[in-house]
Every structure is written in structure tokens, then in C-alpha cells.
Scaffold this motif. Structure first.
Motif, PDB file in Angstrom:
ATOM      1  N   ALA A 273      54.012  44.446  43.179  1.00  0.00           N
ATOM      2  CA  ALA A 273      53.048  44.939  44.172  1.00  0.00           C
ATOM      3  C   ALA A 273      51.709  45.260  43.521  1.00  0.00           C
ATOM      4  O   ALA A 273      50.645  44.976  44.093  1.00  0.00           O
ATOM      5  CB  ALA A 273      53.616  46.171  44.875  1.00  0.00           C
ATOM      6  N   LEU A 274      51.739  45.842  42.320  1.00  0.00           N
ATOM      7  CA  LEU A 274      50.491  46.154  41.623  1.00  0.00           C
ATOM      8  C   LEU A 274      49.715  44.886  41.292  1.00  0.00           C
ATOM      9  O   LEU A 274      48.480  44.852  41.403  1.00  0.00           O
ATOM     10  CB  LEU A 274      50.788  46.941  40.347  1.00  0.00           C
ATOM     11  CG  LEU A 274      51.128  48.431  40.528  1.00  0.00           C
ATOM     12  CD1 LEU A 274      51.655  49.024  39.240  1.00  0.00           C
ATOM     13  CD2 LEU A 274      49.894  49.200  41.007  1.00  0.00           C
ATOM     14  N   ILE A 275      50.435  43.827  40.915  1.00  0.00           N
ATOM     15  CA  ILE A 275      49.774  42.557  40.597  1.00  0.00           C
ATOM     16  C   ILE A 275      49.177  41.936  41.859  1.00  0.00           C
ATOM     17  O   ILE A 275      48.002  41.527  41.871  1.00  0.00           O
ATOM     18  CB  ILE A 275      50.771  41.590  39.936  1.00  0.00           C
ATOM     19  CG1 ILE A 275      51.207  42.130  38.567  1.00  0.00           C
ATOM     20  CG2 ILE A 275      50.156  40.191  39.794  1.00  0.00           C
ATOM     21  CD1 ILE A 275      52.348  41.338  37.928  1.00  0.00           C
ATOM     22  N   LEU A 276      49.973  41.876  42.928  1.00  0.00           N
ATOM     23  CA  LEU A 276      49.523  41.241  44.164  1.00  0.00           C
ATOM     24  C   LEU A 276      48.395  42.025  44.837  1.00  0.00           C
ATOM     25  O   LEU A 276      47.498  41.440  45.461  1.00  0.00           O
ATOM     26  CB  LEU A 276      50.698  41.086  45.141  1.00  0.00           C
ATOM     27  CG  LEU A 276      51.816  40.120  44.698  1.00  0.00           C
ATOM     28  CD1 LEU A 276      52.988  40.186  45.678  1.00  0.00           C
ATOM     29  CD2 LEU A 276      51.286  38.691  44.608  1.00  0.00           C
ATOM     30  N   LEU A 277      48.430  43.348  44.714  1.00  0.00           N
ATOM     31  CA  LEU A 277      47.447  44.194  45.391  1.00  0.00           C
ATOM     32  C   LEU A 277      46.267  44.569  44.499  1.00  0.00           C
ATOM     33  O   LEU A 277      45.415  45.361  44.914  1.00  0.00           O
ATOM     34  CB  LEU A 277      48.120  45.475  45.899  1.00  0.00           C
ATOM     35  CG  LEU A 277      49.182  45.302  46.982  1.00  0.00           C
ATOM     36  CD1 LEU A 277      49.861  46.630  47.290  1.00  0.00           C
ATOM     37  CD2 LEU A 277      48.573  44.720  48.257  1.00  0.00           C
ATOM     38  N   SER A 278      46.207  44.021  43.296  1.00  0.00           N
ATOM     39  CA  SER A 278      45.123  44.374  42.374  1.00  0.00           C
ATOM     40  C   SER A 278      43.731  44.144  42.968  1.00  0.00           C
ATOM     41  O   SER A 278      42.833  44.983  42.773  1.00  0.00           O
ATOM     42  CB  SER A 278      45.282  43.626  41.049  1.00  0.00           C
ATOM     43  OG  SER A 278      45.364  42.223  41.258  1.00  0.00           O
ATOM     44  N   PRO A 279      43.486  43.040  43.721  1.00  0.00           N
ATOM     45  CA  PRO A 279      42.151  42.890  44.342  1.00  0.00           C
ATOM     46  C   PRO A 279      41.859  44.005  45.343  1.00  0.00           C
ATOM     47  O   PRO A 279      40.728  44.514  45.409  1.00  0.00           O
ATOM     48  CB  PRO A 279      42.250  41.527  45.045  1.00  0.00           C
ATOM     49  CG  PRO A 279      43.329  40.794  44.332  1.00  0.00           C
ATOM     50  CD  PRO A 279      44.322  41.842  43.952  1.00  0.00           C
ATOM     51  N   VAL A 280      42.876  44.400  46.132  1.00  0.00           N
ATOM     52  CA  VAL A 280      42.703  45.485  47.108  1.00  0.00           C
ATOM     53  C   VAL A 280      42.408  46.793  46.385  1.00  0.00           C
ATOM     54  O   VAL A 280      41.542  47.579  46.815  1.00  0.00           O
ATOM     55  CB  VAL A 280      43.964  45.624  47.994  1.00  0.00           C
ATOM     56  CG1 VAL A 280      43.811  46.788  48.970  1.00  0.00           C
ATOM     57  CG2 VAL A 280      44.242  44.334  48.737  1.00  0.00           C
ATOM     58  N   ILE A 281      43.113  47.044  45.288  1.00  0.00           N
ATOM     59  CA  ILE A 281      42.918  48.275  44.517  1.00  0.00           C
ATOM     60  C   ILE A 281      41.491  48.345  43.971  1.00  0.00           C
ATOM     61  O   ILE A 281      40.814  49.376  44.072  1.00  0.00           O
ATOM     62  CB  ILE A 281      43.948  48.358  43.368  1.00  0.00           C
ATOM     63  CG1 ILE A 281      45.365  48.492  43.942  1.00  0.00           C
ATOM     64  CG2 ILE A 281      43.636  49.522  42.446  1.00  0.00           C
ATOM     65  CD1 ILE A 281      46.462  48.402  42.893  1.00  0.00           C
ATOM     66  N   LEU A 282      41.015  47.235  43.412  1.00  0.00           N
ATOM     67  CA  LEU A 282      39.674  47.207  42.826  1.00  0.00           C
ATOM     68  C   LEU A 282      38.596  47.413  43.892  1.00  0.00           C
ATOM     69  O   LEU A 282      37.661  48.198  43.707  1.00  0.00           O
ATOM     70  CB  LEU A 282      39.450  45.876  42.097  1.00  0.00           C
ATOM     71  CG  LEU A 282      40.267  45.670  40.815  1.00  0.00           C
ATOM     72  CD1 LEU A 282      40.092  44.252  40.296  1.00  0.00           C
ATOM     73  CD2 LEU A 282      39.851  46.686  39.750  1.00  0.00           C
TER      74      LEU A 282
END
Length: 477
Positions: A273-282
């Protein structure tokens, strides 16, 4: 008469089972047609081996549909609005197609266009709308309106009946009488005659046991709102080592194999989830930072298993000085002036919770479990509900029963019951179901509403917890 009613209800359940089966067969049939088009580009030029392969894929699709419709209660006719049924079915079909698409594409080492499935999804939505509308209509016609009696101990318990008089349940239960009562069953028995359904909340155990037996003997549909003790007893195990039936209760301990599987599930799911959502997190972190120059994240002390403290990580959705006086406050919802405009969007789509994936990966939390509470607020809850500490039998979680099936403003008492239900029934399958079910809460406005009050204990519902705790102590009298 009792036998006749029981036979009628049994036939009705078979008819509904057949109706649900028809929807499943039609859904799989639509998938099968479009999958052949996706795989071969034609409905006619398929060899024998290909057909065997297609049957296998269609069978897997059907199994996934069954899993997801159970997860989203998408076949719960009668109790659910048509739009909710349709959305649950569509989400089940979409997730099944997406998962199979990626699995098959990886197996072929080739990612073919997904566009062929869009006409299928449109056809599925049309089928879902028709099926759900007529399904609810058929359900109400088969079961009719049930003459219903509400029995409660006081006004607090009456509130717990919730939306029984609202749509769509009002089409099933015709509440003709309400009775505030907490005496003996013998004085109540004659007042139960003539009802098809009896709702019960808060009455003493002897009276409730009498109502239970009455419902069994007279084939009356009984619905009983549980006390905390009832929920705890659901975890009891029958021991056969004695001459009399014995139910054993102890503190919940995860078996070594389940603890390992659950931890592996937490690491893998949070890591992916952290990998897939990394753009959202940034993007989210950048927008929060640019809005007022304050930090994008905030840390706060929370409690996990056995009362261990840890620092939870979340996206900041409030002003930097939201709690400058040091008093712990719950959000009061959309009218809370401490929430920034960016924070409202972050909260609406649950983006503020994403950084907790780091806590899960580190081992502070689990994907599924009771939500972690602040020590000072937990202490206040325990003063009115000593059972609140039972949530600390397992690790705190990102999601759970209370988050999926309750609302943000569901009272702490009901949230505690949800949490204990999860603790009693923990399994990896339930964890997976709750993870997928959480997706649906993003689209529910009531899941992010606030509560009324200044601190965790100041709201009316939380004050009622004190009264409920007193009632629980008197419950067996």
C-alpha cells in the motif's frame, strides 16, 4: 399455526436463495462472454482447451463475486436501499474483474486492453439495478409487514433501536406498540400475544430469558440488543471435562501460527500500500505544507495492545494550534473551525489515515483491530465504561468492525461492542473482508461525521455510557 408459518418462511427463503443464485449466474455469464472476447476477440473461434481454461476462469470469478457480495452485504435484500445494493454489487464485480485482469495479464506476460470490460460493467449495472429493485419488492411481498413490539428499559435503550422506524426497515417492521418495562416476565407474557416481531433492549436477564423462550416456542422473530456481557460471552468455549456444561472465558491470546500469519499480512499489505499510494502521499503532504506552512504530518501518543504507548502518524488536517490549551478534543464534524479547508478534503476521503501504514509496517499497529485511543481519553472512557480496557487485548488497527459497520458518531458503547465482536471472531479471512469493506466507507458521508461535545466525555452519548454501565451492573438483578 406455528408449523404453517415456519413452512411459509422456509419456502420464502428458498425463493430468495434462487433469486440470488439467478443474479450470480447472470453475472458470471456476462463475464464469460466478455472474457472470451477479451481473450480471443471472437465468440466462435475457441478451441477445446481454451474452453476448459475459460470455464476455470469463470468459476474463479464466480467465487470472487460470492466473497465480495458477502463483504459488502450486496445481497441483503429488504434491509438495504436499492442504491446501496447496486453499489455493493458493482464494487464486487469491478474488484473481481480488476484482480483477475492483473492475474491473467501477469500469467500471459502481456497486458491487453481493459476496454472490452467497460460494456460489460455497464450491462452489469443495468442488471444490478433491475435485480435490486425487484429483489426488495419480492422480499417485502414474500415476508410482508411484521407487527412489531418494542420493549426497552429506559430512553437510552430506546435510542439504541436506531432507524428501525426509518427506511427501508419500516417496510418490514410495523411498530404498533412501544413498552417501557423492566419487571418480571410473568406479568409481561400476556402483552406479547399477537406480534410477529419483538425488539428487546436493556431489560433484566430473567425477563429477557422469558422473552427468548417465548419467541422460540411461538415462532416469533426476536431481535435483542446485546449488553457488553453478552458480547464477551460469545468468546466462551465449551469444556467437556466436567459433569455439567461449562463455558470457559479467558483473556484473548493469539495462537502462535495466527500471530505470525497476521504479522506477515500486516507487513505485506502495508508495504504494498505504501508503494502504490506513494504518489498520493507526496501530493497530499505537499498541499498541506503549502497551505499554511505548517508540518504535513503530526504525531500523537496512542495506546495499543496491553496499554503500550506509541506515536501514531497522520496527515495534519487541523490548524497547528488546534489543541494549544492541551485539552484533548474530538472533532465536532464539518462545523469544527479547527479543520483547515485542505483538511476537510483530507478527512472526507480518509487520506489523513494513510501515514498509519508506516505504524503498521513498524509493528505498532495492525491493519485490522480496534482504533487506537489517546491515553487521556481512554482513561475518561474507562471511568464510565470499565470494559473499555478490553479493547487492549489485541493491537490497535487502522480499520475494524466499528469503522466499517458503525459511523464516526456511533457512541463509544456501541463501538466497544463492535471491537469486542471482532476480537471474538478474529481470522485472516475476516481481516481481508474488512480491508475490502473499508473501501465502501470512503463513499459514506456519515462515516466521517464528527461528534457533539468538547472532550471525549462531554458529549451526550458518552455521558450515557455511565448510565449504561450502571445498568449493566443491575442487569442480572
Amino acid at each position: 399455526m406455528i408449523k404453517h408459518i415456519g413452512s411459509y418462511l422456509k419456502k420464502s427463503s428458498y425463493k430468495l436463495f434462487a433469486y440470488k443464485g439467478a443474479h450470480l449466474i447472470l453475472s458470471v455469464g456476462l463475464f464469460y462472454i466478455f472474457f472470451i472476447l477479451f481473450r480471443y476477440g471472437s465468440l466462435t473461434s475457441v478451441d477445446t482447451y481454451g474452453f476448459r481454461y475459460n470455464y476455470f476462469v469463470a468459476l474463479i470469478y464466480g467465487a470472487m463475486i460470492v466473497f465480495f457480495v458477502r463483504t459488502y452485504n450486496a445481497y441483503l435484500l429488504g434491509y438495504t436501499r436499492v442504491r446501496t445494493l447496486v453499489f455493493g454489487q458493482f464494487l464486487a464485480q469491478l474488484l473481481s474483474i480488476v484482480i483477475l485482469y492483473f492475474v491473467i495479464s501477469i500469467a500471459w506476460s502481456k497486458f491487453t486492453s481493459f476496454l472490452v470490460f467497460f460494456p460489460m460493467l455497464i450491462a452489469q449495472i443495468i442488471l444490478d439495478v433491475i435485480w435490486s429493485y425487484y429483489g426488495n419488492t419480492i422480499f417485502y411481498k414474500l415476508y410482508g409487514k411484521r407487527k412489531t413490539l418494542l420493549i426497552y428499559r429506559n430512553q437510552i435503550d430506546k435510542i439504541r433501536f436506531g432507524t428501525i422506524k426509518g427506511k427501508p426497515t419500516e417496510r418490514m417492521y410495523e411498530v404498533t406498540d412501544e413498552l417501557q418495562y423492566d419487571g418480571s416476565f410473568s406479568a409481561l407474557k400476556d402483552k406479547l400475544q399477537g406480534y410477529d416481531t419483538i425488539f428487546v433492549a436493556g431489560v433484566n436477564s430473567r425477563c429477557r430469558n422469558g422473552i427468548l423462550k417465548y419467541c422460540k416456542e411461538n415462532n416469533v422473530y426476536g431481535l435483542f440488543l446485546p449488553h457488553i456481557g453478552d458480547t464477551i460471552m460469545q468468546d466462551a468455549k465449551h469444556i467437556q471435562a466436567f459433569d455439567s456444561p461449562v463455558l470457559a472465558i479467558s483473556r484473548k491470546e493469539l495462537s502462535p501460527e495466527f500471530a505470525v500469519i497476521k504479522r506477515v499480512f500486516d507487513i505485506v499489505s502495508s508495504g504494498l500500500a505504501l508503494i502504490l499510494l506513494s504518489p498520493v502521499i507526496l501530493v497530499t503532504a505537499l498541499v498541506i505544507k503549502l497551505y499554511d506552512g505548517g508540518p504535513a504530518f503530526y504525531r500523537q501518543t496512542r495506546l495499543t495492545r496491553d496499554g503500550k504507548e506509541f506515536q501514531i502518524l497522520k496527515f495534519r488536517s487541523m490548524r497547528v494550534d488546534a489543541e494549544k490549551d492541551g485539552v484533548a478534543r474530538l472533532s465536532t464534524g464539518e462545523n469544527d473551525d479547527r479543520i483547515t479547508p485542505v483538511g476537510r478534503i483530507v478527512r472526507r476521503y480518509r487520506l489523513d489515515e494513510i501515514p498509519q501504514l508506516i505504524n503498521i509496517f513498524k509493528g505498532d499497529m495492525s491493519v485490522v483491530g480496534p482504533r487506537p485511543e489517546r491515553p487521556e481519553i481512554a482513561e475518561q472512557y474507562c471511568q464510565s465504561m470499565p470494559e473499555f480496557k478490553l479493547r487492549l487485548q489485541v493491537k490497535a488497527g487502522l480499520t475494524g468492525y466499528a469503522q466499517v459497520y458503525g459511523k464516526y458518531n456511533t457512541s463509544p458503547y456501541e463501538k466497544l461492542e463492535f471491537d469486542l465482536l471482532y476480537i471474538n471472531n478474529m481470522s485472516i479471512l475476516i481481516d481481508v473482508q474488512l480491508c475490502f469493506a473499508t473501501l465502501m466507507t470512503v463513499f459514506r458521508k456519515d462515516s466521517t461525521e464528527g461528534v457533539t461535545g468538547i472532550t471525549a466525555i462531554d458529549s451526550e452519548k458518552n455521558i450515557n455510557c455511565k448510565e449504561r454501565n450502571k445498568m449493566s451492573e443491575e442487569y442480572d438483578n
